[in-house]
Design a protein around this motif. Sequence first.
Motif, short mmCIF file in Angstrom:
data_model
loop_
_atom_site.label_atom_id
_atom_site.label_comp_id
_atom_site.label_asym_id
_atom_site.label_seq_id
_atom_site.Cartn_x
_atom_site.Cartn_y
_atom_site.Cartn_z
N THR A 224 13.79 20.12 -8.15
CA THR A 224 13.22 20.59 -9.19
C THR A 224 12.09 19.51 -9.03
O THR A 224 12.19 18.37 -8.89
N LYS A 225 10.67 19.95 -8.71
CA LYS A 225 9.56 19.03 -8.94
C LYS A 225 9.30 18.37 -10.18
O LYS A 225 9.17 18.91 -11.34
N LEU A 226 9.10 17.06 -10.44
CA LEU A 226 8.74 16.43 -11.69
C LEU A 226 7.54 16.26 -11.88
O LEU A 226 6.70 15.98 -11.02
#
Length: 99
Positions: free
Chosen positions: A97-99
């Motif tokens: 998951t890209k933050l």
Amino acid sequence: MLIVTGTIDVPAENADAVAEAAIAVSQATRAEKGCRVYAFWQSVENPGQFRVYEEWDDLDCLKAHGASDHMGTWRAALKDLGVLGRDVVMFEPGPITKL
């Protein structure tokens, strides 16, 4: 994909020589099949500690990397410069998951 990460500790007085060897092995490794990321960072609080971070397509690519001539040169340099400790792990990430 596989991730390899961890730390390598050397005597602080040998840190510059380790950094030079890390540059050489990094440049050669990034040209290898299946290498997505290969990098080192030196600790700002402990100049004798280096963090390695690698991303590989698969285990076969990582195994070929381990058998490469430049990895042999890297291992010999670390031995000559006095590795004090090594804590490196490999894992397969789950969903990202890209933050």
